[in-house]
Write an enzyme that holds these catalytic residues in place. Structure first.
Site, PDB file in Angstrom:
ATOM      1  N   GLY A 130       0.896  -1.276  -0.113  1.00 17.90           N
ATOM      2  CA  GLY A 130      -0.064  -0.041  -0.021  1.00 17.90           C
ATOM      3  C   GLY A 130       0.954   1.256   0.017  1.00 17.90           C
ATOM      4  O   GLY A 130       1.143   2.055   1.084  1.00 17.90           O
ATOM      5  N   SER A 132       1.003   3.800  -3.410  1.00 16.93           N
ATOM      6  CA  SER A 132       0.421   4.820  -4.176  1.00 16.93           C
ATOM      7  C   SER A 132      -0.994   5.139  -3.607  1.00 16.93           C
ATOM      8  O   SER A 132      -1.759   4.270  -2.861  1.00 16.93           O
ATOM      9  CB  SER A 132       0.079   4.233  -5.642  1.00 16.93           C
ATOM     10  OG  SER A 132       1.350   3.617  -5.906  1.00 16.93           O
ATOM     11  N   SER A 164      -1.761  -3.732  -5.988  1.00 15.96           N
ATOM     12  CA  SER A 164      -2.165  -5.202  -6.707  1.00 15.96           C
ATOM     13  C   SER A 164      -2.381  -6.093  -5.693  1.00 15.96           C
ATOM     14  O   SER A 164      -1.762  -6.330  -4.505  1.00 15.96           O
ATOM     15  CB  SER A 164      -0.719  -5.560  -7.417  1.00 15.96           C
ATOM     16  OG  SER A 164      -0.087  -4.322  -8.302  1.00 15.96           O
ATOM     17  N   GLU A 249      12.680  -4.443  -5.418  1.00 16.98           N
ATOM     18  CA  GLU A 249      11.891  -4.454  -6.555  1.00 16.98           C
ATOM     19  C   GLU A 249      12.849  -4.375  -7.858  1.00 16.98           C
ATOM     20  O   GLU A 249      12.471  -4.813  -8.914  1.00 16.98           O
ATOM     21  CB  GLU A 249      10.646  -3.514  -6.666  1.00 16.98           C
ATOM     22  CG  GLU A 249       9.699  -3.677  -7.712  1.00 16.98           C
ATOM     23  CD  GLU A 249       8.637  -2.744  -7.621  1.00 16.98           C
ATOM     24  OE1 GLU A 249       7.459  -3.205  -8.068  1.00 16.98           O
ATOM     25  OE2 GLU A 249       8.754  -1.450  -7.077  1.00 16.98           O
ATOM     26  N   GLU A 386       9.524   8.257 -17.099  1.00 14.75           N
ATOM     27  CA  GLU A 386      10.015   9.690 -16.899  1.00 14.75           C
ATOM     28  C   GLU A 386      10.777   9.910 -15.711  1.00 14.75           C
ATOM     29  O   GLU A 386      11.829  10.655 -15.545  1.00 14.75           O
ATOM     30  CB  GLU A 386       8.874  10.540 -16.784  1.00 14.75           C
ATOM     31  CG  GLU A 386       7.956  10.708 -18.074  1.00 14.75           C
ATOM     32  CD  GLU A 386       7.188   9.717 -18.319  1.00 14.75           C
ATOM     33  OE1 GLU A 386       7.178   8.465 -17.402  1.00 14.75           O
ATOM     34  OE2 GLU A 386       6.436   9.529 -19.483  1.00 14.75           O
TER      35      GLU A 386
HETATM   36  C1  LIG Z   1       0.824  -2.705 -12.979  1.00 12.57           C
HETATM   37  C2  LIG Z   1       1.088  -2.041 -12.005  1.00 12.57           C
HETATM   38  C3  LIG Z   1       1.057  -2.379 -10.536  1.00 12.57           C
HETATM   39  C4  LIG Z   1       1.182  -1.641  -9.542  1.00 12.57           C
HETATM   40  N1  LIG Z   1       1.217  -1.959  -8.368  1.00 12.57           N
HETATM   41  C5  LIG Z   1       0.975  -1.074  -7.270  1.00 12.57           C
HETATM   42  C6  LIG Z   1       0.962  -1.662  -5.894  1.00 12.57           C
HETATM   43  O1  LIG Z   1       0.981  -2.964  -5.737  1.00 12.57           O
HETATM   44  N2  LIG Z   1       1.211  -0.790  -4.851  1.00 12.57           N
HETATM   45  C7  LIG Z   1       1.219   0.427  -4.974  1.00 12.57           C
HETATM   46  O2  LIG Z   1       1.500   1.294  -4.041  1.00 12.57           O
HETATM   47  N3  LIG Z   1       1.212   1.031  -6.114  1.00 12.57           N
HETATM   48  C8  LIG Z   1       1.497   0.252  -7.256  1.00 12.57           C
HETATM   49  N4  LIG Z   1       1.338   0.558  -8.668  1.00 12.57           N
HETATM   50  C9  LIG Z   1       1.430   2.074  -8.817  1.00 12.57           C
HETATM   51  C10 LIG Z   1       2.594   2.719  -9.378  1.00 12.57           C
HETATM   52  O3  LIG Z   1       3.657   2.839  -8.226  1.00 12.57           O
HETATM   53  C11 LIG Z   1       2.223   4.005  -9.722  1.00 12.57           C
HETATM   54  O4  LIG Z   1       1.515   3.964 -10.761  1.00 12.57           O
HETATM   55  C12 LIG Z   1       3.649   4.959 -10.121  1.00 12.57           C
HETATM   56  O5  LIG Z   1       4.403   5.289  -8.870  1.00 12.57           O
HETATM   57  C13 LIG Z   1       3.223   6.153 -11.012  1.00 12.57           C
HETATM   58  O6  LIG Z   1       2.239   6.930  -9.921  1.00 12.57           O
HETATM   59  P1  LIG Z   1       0.751   7.592 -10.537  1.00 12.57           P
HETATM   60  O7  LIG Z   1       0.166   6.703 -11.204  1.00 12.57           O
HETATM   61  O8  LIG Z   1       0.431   8.364  -9.595  1.00 12.57           O
HETATM   62  O9  LIG Z   1       1.225   8.727 -11.666  1.00 12.57           O
HETATM   63  P2  LIG Z   1       1.906   9.897 -11.414  1.00 12.57           P
HETATM   64  O10 LIG Z   1       2.989  10.124 -10.424  1.00 12.57           O
HETATM   65  O11 LIG Z   1       0.773  10.971 -11.225  1.00 12.57           O
HETATM   66  O12 LIG Z   1       2.601  10.241 -12.947  1.00 12.57           O
HETATM   67  C14 LIG Z   1       1.791  10.657 -13.948  1.00 12.57           C
HETATM   68  C15 LIG Z   1       2.862  10.867 -15.251  1.00 12.57           C
HETATM   69  O13 LIG Z   1       3.598  12.119 -14.822  1.00 12.57           O
HETATM   70  C16 LIG Z   1       4.895  11.583 -14.920  1.00 12.57           C
HETATM   71  N5  LIG Z   1       5.789  12.438 -13.972  1.00 12.57           N
HETATM   72  C17 LIG Z   1       5.430  12.540 -12.446  1.00 12.57           C
HETATM   73  N6  LIG Z   1       6.060  13.249 -11.722  1.00 12.57           N
HETATM   74  C18 LIG Z   1       7.191  13.514 -12.718  1.00 12.57           C
HETATM   75  C19 LIG Z   1       8.490  14.249 -12.546  1.00 12.57           C
HETATM   76  N7  LIG Z   1       8.949  14.668 -11.312  1.00 12.57           N
HETATM   77  N8  LIG Z   1       9.067  14.320 -13.593  1.00 12.57           N
HETATM   78  C20 LIG Z   1       8.631  13.877 -15.026  1.00 12.57           C
HETATM   79  N9  LIG Z   1       7.475  13.384 -14.963  1.00 12.57           N
HETATM   80  C21 LIG Z   1       6.840  12.865 -14.157  1.00 12.57           C
HETATM   81  C22 LIG Z   1       4.980  10.209 -14.696  1.00 12.57           C
HETATM   82  O14 LIG Z   1       5.984   9.636 -15.233  1.00 12.57           O
HETATM   83  C23 LIG Z   1       3.490   9.682 -15.413  1.00 12.57           C
HETATM   84  O15 LIG Z   1       4.004   9.568 -16.685  1.00 12.57           O
HETATM   85  C24 LIG Z   1       1.179  -0.032  -9.464  1.00 12.57           C
HETATM   86  C25 LIG Z   1       1.276   0.307 -10.823  1.00 12.57           C
HETATM   87  C26 LIG Z   1       1.296  -0.654 -12.101  1.00 12.57           C
HETATM   88  C27 LIG Z   1       1.212   0.193 -13.595  1.00 12.57           C
END
Ligand SMILES: Cc1cc2nc3c(=O)[nH]c(=O)nc-3n(C[C@H](O)[C@H](O)[C@H](O)COP(=O)(O)OP(=O)(O)OC[C@H]3O[C@@H](n4cnc5c(N)ncnc54)[C@H](O)[C@@H]3O)c2cc1C
Length: 402
Positions: A130, A132, A164, A249, A386
């Site tokens: 837990g 994100s 997940s 990881e 990114e």
């Molecule tokens: C298959 C899968 C499994 C997952 N499993 C888990 C899980 O079990 N537990 C958990 O906690 N999370 C999980 N996640 C979540 C994952 O860790 C997040 O999706 C990831 O950290 C990105 O966060 P976000 O989706 O909020 O995107 P955001 O952080 O909002 O980013 C959106 C976009 O902006 C870009 N961006 C953000 N900040 C910057 C910056 N400083 N500079 C340039 N670009 C930037 C990102 O690269 C992305 O393209 C999972 C994700 C996936 C896809």
């Protein structure tokens, strides 16, 4: 150039390959009882993880009492290569085995190791991660799920997302804010929360590839009460653990990417001639050039992985890990796209996936279009591309922070 390993490493490989042949679950057994998510442990998976643990093949680099055999880093590398080639997962709960259990072994109390880490390693319990939240993904330190210490218990309120396997997991390795007054990296703690605790609500998020097997979830916490002894490590020191967890990881993710790329390009080179016979000469040339580019990317990914590994062995840090993560995940997406284009419209006729991705890694029967959709997750999870580029800019190229 052909890279080879010492004889002793090859003997280690041969011993493992022979053990795998004698002990691995069959594909029929796996298909008959598929994992419904990355928190679900079917009967065969429990038995298989336990067998690997007992025989010291679960995490070979660890000591026997933790499911290993004190293998050297190079032995661990060839082990991962052979696991990937065998196309059988060590567990159906990868975040439990790959992140939660090692973090608990590093930071947990003896009781937490006994009651949470070892049961994961023996295939008895599964865990979700837990981290994100809707307002905290790449910028994890902005998380706002709040845990208030009230005597000998925490009361937790907030929301997680993209968790997940949460629907089938036994417990959550939950990152919470425990000091809202402290600078944002300093007031975070990790707490173990059993998923059955009153106030926990899990809502699955169907995915495009297999909506009937949702793996990702939202997790809502409303006045969830957890005993104080479920705090992992020191209060307000969770940020160190966040970095540690992600390092677990990212460590050798490249090995699996590199083997999958190798397999994929071999499959494409084998099948492409018959598909290319159906297109015009000009199109054939253009597509052949893109296949050659994908082949070069595959070789480059392998060399980059070995280079970073070599640096780690010599005791240096390896920012190549970030390069490898971004490059290999994007190379897999490009390769799947090229393959889908080479195959042409019939790629859309492929049958839908029969089982969840965590049960069987992509194989001969996985369509290129399914592979393509699945690769988007690779460029986001474990640190988006990114973010990897930011790391490369700052730590590899020495550029100033933007
Ligand atoms: C298959 C899968 C499994 C997952 N499993 C888990 C899980 O079990 N537990 C958990 O906690 N999370 C999980 N996640 C979540 C994952 O860790 C997040 O999706 C990831 O950290 C990105 O966060 P976000 O989706 O909020 O995107 P955001 O952080 O909002 O980013 C959106 C976009 O902006 C870009 N961006 C953000 N900040 C910057 C910056 N400083 N500079 C340039 N670009 C930037 C990102 O690269 C992305 O393209 C999972 C994700 C996936 C896809």
């Amino acid at each position: 150039m052909r890279l080879t390993f010492d004889d002793s490493v090859e003997r280690f490989r041969a011993e493992f390959v022979a053990w795998l042949a004698d002990n691995r679950p069959s594909e029929e057994e796996i298909r008959a009882d598929p994992a419904l998510s990355s928190g679900h442990l079917p009967v065969w998976a429990k038995r298989w993880t336990r067998r690997m643990f007992d025989d010291g093949w679960l995490v070979p680099g660890w000591p026997p009492e933790r499911g290993g055999r004190n293998a050297s880093p190079t032995e661990q590398l060839v082990y991962l290569e052979e696991m990937e080639r065998a196309r059988v997962p060590r567990t159906t709960n990868p975040q439990g085995l790959g992140i939660v259990a090692p973090s608990l072994l590093d930071y947990g109390s003896q009781e937490q190791i006994e009651n949470y880490a070892l049961p994961i390693l023996r295939g008895e319990k599964s865990a979700c991660l837990g981290m994100s939240e809707p307002g905290a993904g790449s910028d994890l330190a902005s998380l706002s799920t709040r845990a208030v210490l009230d005597g000998d218990r925490f009361v937790i309120n907030g929301q997680k997302v993209w968790t997940s396997g949460a629907r089938h997991s036994d417990f959550c390795f939950l990152f919470c804010r425990t000091d809202p007054e402290a600078p944002k990296h300093k007031g975070i703690s990790v707490i173990l929360v059993d998923m059955e605790t009153p106030g926990m609500t899990v809502r699955p998020l169907p995915e495009i590839v297999a909506p009937e097997y949702p793996d990702l979830n939202e997790v809502f916490l409303t006045d969830v009460v957890v005993p104080k002894q479920n705090l992992v490590g020191t209060l307000n020191d969770g940020w160190a653990m966040a970095n540690g967890s992600l390092a677990h990881e990212r460590g050798m993710v490249w090995v699996s990417s590199s083997i999958v790329l190798d397999d994929d390009i071999s499959r494409l080179v084998r099948d492409a001639p018959s598909w290319l016979g159906r297109v015009s000469e000009a199109e054939r040339h253009a597509l052949a050039e893109r296949i050659a580019d994908a082949y070069i990317d595959t070789a480059a990914a392998r060399c980059m992985g070995y280079r970073g590994f070599g640096k780690l062995l010599r005791g240096g840090s390896a920012p190549e890990q970030a390069l490898m993560k971004a490059f290999a995940s994007e190379a897999r997406r490009n390769l799947a796209m090229v393959a889908a284009e080479v195959q042409g419209p019939e790629v859309l006729e492929a049958s839908p996936p029969a089982v969840h991705a965590t049960t069987l890694v992509p194989d001969e029967n996985t369509s290129w279009i399914e592979q393509y959709f699945r690769t988007f997750a690779l460029t986001i999870s474990a640190g988006a591309s990114e973010i990897q580029r930011n790391i490369i800019a700052e730590r590899v190229l020495g550029l100033p922070r933007s």
